[in-house]
Design a protein around this motif. Sequence first.
Motif, PDB file in Angstrom:
ATOM      1  N   ASP A 162       0.833  -1.209   0.000  1.00  0.00           N
ATOM      2  CA  ASP A 162       0.000   0.000   0.000  1.00  0.00           C
ATOM      3  C   ASP A 162       0.864   1.255   0.000  1.00  0.00           C
ATOM      4  O   ASP A 162       0.550   2.251  -0.674  1.00  0.00           O
ATOM      5  CB  ASP A 162      -0.926  -0.001   1.217  1.00  0.00           C
ATOM      6  N   LEU A 163       1.949   1.217   0.779  1.00  0.00           N
ATOM      7  CA  LEU A 163       2.867   2.357   0.800  1.00  0.00           C
ATOM      8  C   LEU A 163       3.570   2.526  -0.547  1.00  0.00           C
ATOM      9  O   LEU A 163       3.873   3.640  -0.978  1.00  0.00           O
ATOM     10  CB  LEU A 163       3.911   2.170   1.904  1.00  0.00           C
ATOM     11  N   ALA A 164       3.837   1.398  -1.216  1.00  0.00           N
ATOM     12  CA  ALA A 164       4.614   1.437  -2.456  1.00  0.00           C
ATOM     13  C   ALA A 164       3.861   2.102  -3.598  1.00  0.00           C
ATOM     14  O   ALA A 164       4.491   2.519  -4.584  1.00  0.00           O
ATOM     15  CB  ALA A 164       5.003   0.014  -2.864  1.00  0.00           C
ATOM     16  N   ILE A 165       2.542   2.213  -3.509  1.00  0.00           N
ATOM     17  CA  ILE A 165       1.785   2.797  -4.614  1.00  0.00           C
ATOM     18  C   ILE A 165       2.215   4.239  -4.884  1.00  0.00           C
ATOM     19  O   ILE A 165       2.207   4.700  -6.029  1.00  0.00           O
ATOM     20  CB  ILE A 165       0.255   2.735  -4.329  1.00  0.00           C
ATOM     21  N   VAL A 166       2.669   4.955  -3.834  1.00  0.00           N
ATOM     22  CA  VAL A 166       3.063   6.362  -4.011  1.00  0.00           C
ATOM     23  C   VAL A 166       4.327   6.478  -4.859  1.00  0.00           C
ATOM     24  O   VAL A 166       4.326   7.151  -5.902  1.00  0.00           O
ATOM     25  CB  VAL A 166       3.250   7.059  -2.650  1.00  0.00           C
ATOM     26  N   LEU A 193       3.356  16.984  -0.196  1.00  0.00           N
ATOM     27  CA  LEU A 193       1.929  16.930   0.130  1.00  0.00           C
ATOM     28  C   LEU A 193       1.588  15.639   0.861  1.00  0.00           C
ATOM     29  O   LEU A 193       0.794  15.635   1.813  1.00  0.00           O
ATOM     30  CB  LEU A 193       1.104  17.047  -1.155  1.00  0.00           C
ATOM     31  N   ALA A 194       2.196  14.525   0.442  1.00  0.00           N
ATOM     32  CA  ALA A 194       1.947  13.251   1.111  1.00  0.00           C
ATOM     33  C   ALA A 194       2.427  13.294   2.560  1.00  0.00           C
ATOM     34  O   ALA A 194       1.720  12.861   3.478  1.00  0.00           O
ATOM     35  CB  ALA A 194       2.648  12.118   0.356  1.00  0.00           C
ATOM     36  N   LEU A 195       3.628  13.829   2.786  1.00  0.00           N
ATOM     37  CA  LEU A 195       4.156  13.922   4.152  1.00  0.00           C
ATOM     38  C   LEU A 195       3.293  14.843   5.009  1.00  0.00           C
ATOM     39  O   LEU A 195       3.040  14.566   6.191  1.00  0.00           O
ATOM     40  CB  LEU A 195       5.594  14.430   4.117  1.00  0.00           C
ATOM     41  N   LEU A 196       2.808  15.937   4.423  1.00  0.00           N
ATOM     42  CA  LEU A 196       1.948  16.858   5.154  1.00  0.00           C
ATOM     43  C   LEU A 196       0.630  16.190   5.536  1.00  0.00           C
ATOM     44  O   LEU A 196       0.125  16.375   6.654  1.00  0.00           O
ATOM     45  CB  LEU A 196       1.686  18.100   4.298  1.00  0.00           C
ATOM     46  N   LEU A 238      -9.989  10.237   2.949  1.00  0.00           N
ATOM     47  CA  LEU A 238     -10.003  11.385   2.043  1.00  0.00           C
ATOM     48  C   LEU A 238      -8.728  12.213   2.187  1.00  0.00           C
ATOM     49  O   LEU A 238      -8.156  12.678   1.195  1.00  0.00           O
ATOM     50  CB  LEU A 238     -11.234  12.243   2.335  1.00  0.00           C
ATOM     51  N   ALA A 239      -8.260  12.375   3.426  1.00  0.00           N
ATOM     52  CA  ALA A 239      -7.032  13.142   3.654  1.00  0.00           C
ATOM     53  C   ALA A 239      -5.848  12.492   2.952  1.00  0.00           C
ATOM     54  O   ALA A 239      -5.013  13.164   2.338  1.00  0.00           O
ATOM     55  CB  ALA A 239      -6.757  13.249   5.158  1.00  0.00           C
ATOM     56  N   MET A 240      -5.762  11.158   3.031  1.00  0.00           N
ATOM     57  CA  MET A 240      -4.664  10.469   2.365  1.00  0.00           C
ATOM     58  C   MET A 240      -4.787  10.550   0.844  1.00  0.00           C
ATOM     59  O   MET A 240      -3.790  10.671   0.133  1.00  0.00           O
ATOM     60  CB  MET A 240      -4.632   9.001   2.798  1.00  0.00           C
ATOM     61  N   GLN A 241      -6.031  10.491   0.338  1.00  0.00           N
ATOM     62  CA  GLN A 241      -6.204  10.591  -1.105  1.00  0.00           C
ATOM     63  C   GLN A 241      -5.791  11.968  -1.615  1.00  0.00           C
ATOM     64  O   GLN A 241      -5.160  12.080  -2.673  1.00  0.00           O
ATOM     65  CB  GLN A 241      -7.661  10.299  -1.465  1.00  0.00           C
ATOM     66  N   PHE A 242      -6.114  13.024  -0.863  1.00  0.00           N
ATOM     67  CA  PHE A 242      -5.673  14.372  -1.234  1.00  0.00           C
ATOM     68  C   PHE A 242      -4.155  14.470  -1.243  1.00  0.00           C
ATOM     69  O   PHE A 242      -3.566  15.212  -2.020  1.00  0.00           O
ATOM     70  CB  PHE A 242      -6.244  15.411  -0.268  1.00  0.00           C
ATOM     71  N   GLY A 243      -3.517  13.690  -0.361  1.00  0.00           N
ATOM     72  CA  GLY A 243      -2.062  13.709  -0.291  1.00  0.00           C
ATOM     73  C   GLY A 243      -1.398  12.777  -1.285  1.00  0.00           C
ATOM     74  O   GLY A 243      -0.171  12.621  -1.261  1.00  0.00           O
ATOM     75  N   GLY A 244      -2.180  12.130  -2.146  1.00  0.00           N
ATOM     76  CA  GLY A 244      -1.608  11.238  -3.140  1.00  0.00           C
ATOM     77  C   GLY A 244      -1.375   9.831  -2.645  1.00  0.00           C
ATOM     78  O   GLY A 244      -0.807   9.005  -3.367  1.00  0.00           O
TER      79      GLY A 244
END
Length: 596
Positions: A162-166, A193-196, A238-244
């Motif tokens: 799951d982490l690797a998708i980024v 953005l992902a880290l934020l 949703l927050a994670m999706q906004f962060g990519g």
Amino acid sequence: MAADASGAAGDLVQVVALLAAGVIAVPLFKRIGLGSVLGYLVAGLCIGPFGLGLFTDAHAILHVAELGVVMFLFLIGLEMEPSRLWGMRREIFGLGLAQVGASIAALTLVGLALGFSLAVAFVAGTGFVLTSTAIVMQLLEDRGSLSTPKGQRIVAILLLEDLAIVPLLAVVAFLAPGGAVTGTADRAYAVGLALLSVAALVAAGRWLLNPMFRLLAAAKAREVMTAAALLVVLGAALAMQFGGLSMAMGAFLAGVLLSESSFRHQLEADVEPFRGILLGLFFLGVGMSLDLTVIAANWVLILTGVAAYMVVKSLVIYAVARLLRAGHAEATERAALMAQGGEFAFVLYAAAAGAGIIDGPTNAILTATVILSMAVTPLMVIAFDRLGPKATASTDGVEVPENLVGSALIVGFGRFGQIVSQPLIARGCSLSIIDTNPAAIRVAEDFGFKVYYGDGARLDILHAAGAATARAILICIDDRDAARRIAAIAKAEFPLVPVLARARDREHAIALLQAGVAYQLRETLESALAFGEQALRTLGDDPDAARAAMAEIRRRDAERLALETVGGVHAGRELIHGNASRARPAGDGRLEERRL
């Protein structure tokens, strides 16, 4: 108005069709041993665009149904306290990275062998590496393996995927025409953005969620608590999706942050019903998405791809597991469970199509390949269960019995055997103890018990464990067939040694009596009678009257057991607090009861 009514009726028909498909297919497939996942997939295919045609847009359903995966990961996160997750760091970043890296390299070569260009082969193989979290989690839950060590190692790998998708999406952007030149700033922005997003979610979990749930609990509005649970899950996703990042990863992090909360069990109860329904809907959507026209037009390439990708991925998973010291049975099971592609492949392929790396027909072929692999996985697991190697516990450091001597021989040292041993030890009896569970033997040694590894159904083991010189043989295992075999062997070989046995139920008790045991006791009988006596007292019965009622129940039970025992030679004997009651046939066929 008529059009609106017609539209509403059509929507209702679709809802009813979805529910009916699951309600009919899943019990049927579970009954014939094919599992719930395959039932959902076949049901989806039947009602989808290439079946009855009740649905034309399967992807719209998939988008909604992905929330089932999200909620599943949230519930997994609730079971993962931060300390436990930290303890799994080696599995996540060691085992997970090793499997993902080796699989990407191997599956890229498979793509090249199938005739794809290097970039397309890389994207195709990388998408197939991302295992279906929904299917594997459901299979682990169905098999009762989710909380076992081997199940937790699979969960760790899934989390890494799951982490690797980024970074994989970033690589796809880099491989796009012109991506190497123009994508640097965009990639830096995406990482930031992902880290934020992660930092914001962690901060909210630590300082906002518990106070919010305390306020809602004080309001005593049950429906608002349920709404708040859904808000947390969907808001984190949703927050994670906004962060990519993936929505599932966001829900998992939210669960971890709430795993030590006093509201954890309430949240679990609120989310569970939605998780089950939406996860089933997800599998239905996957079944609907299986495009039979694409498969018919490219069936040779798709079937070859499914076979090649699954076989190579299985071999890589097995090799990595063995290199990292997993047993043969565990490595084979992991390969069978994780050989398929997964739902994140759809995201990766869509991104690659949008970036111009793969065209529309190739995207359809790769998507069909992944979906077909997901449908095949339950069958692979069934084949593994029936034909694959069975896990055997290591016997390193465990001794076998040899010339043991004891007042009593205890066969089986589980919960029942441990309790039985306590009064014997308290009265100074010497014990020889055997068991077939190496892990339980090692744990017993930590508490000062010397337990030997041995199967009581083997005559040589009984001799080595001192059955011939023992004053009693106590069979305390919970396997009814094994207990009956041990009793029969012991009575045939050591006829002068009394055999006492634990019985599972009334039928098992009769079988033991027929095998010749001197005494048997159903494992729940005395606890249930004691519980019933206390219930009578709680309801206002006099203590003496309650005891008398229980004594009468014991007496009648012993009589019935004696009558049910073939021939009546071994009449039922049951324990009476501090006494033993023996019922045996009198000369005229009537039951005579004696106090010992």
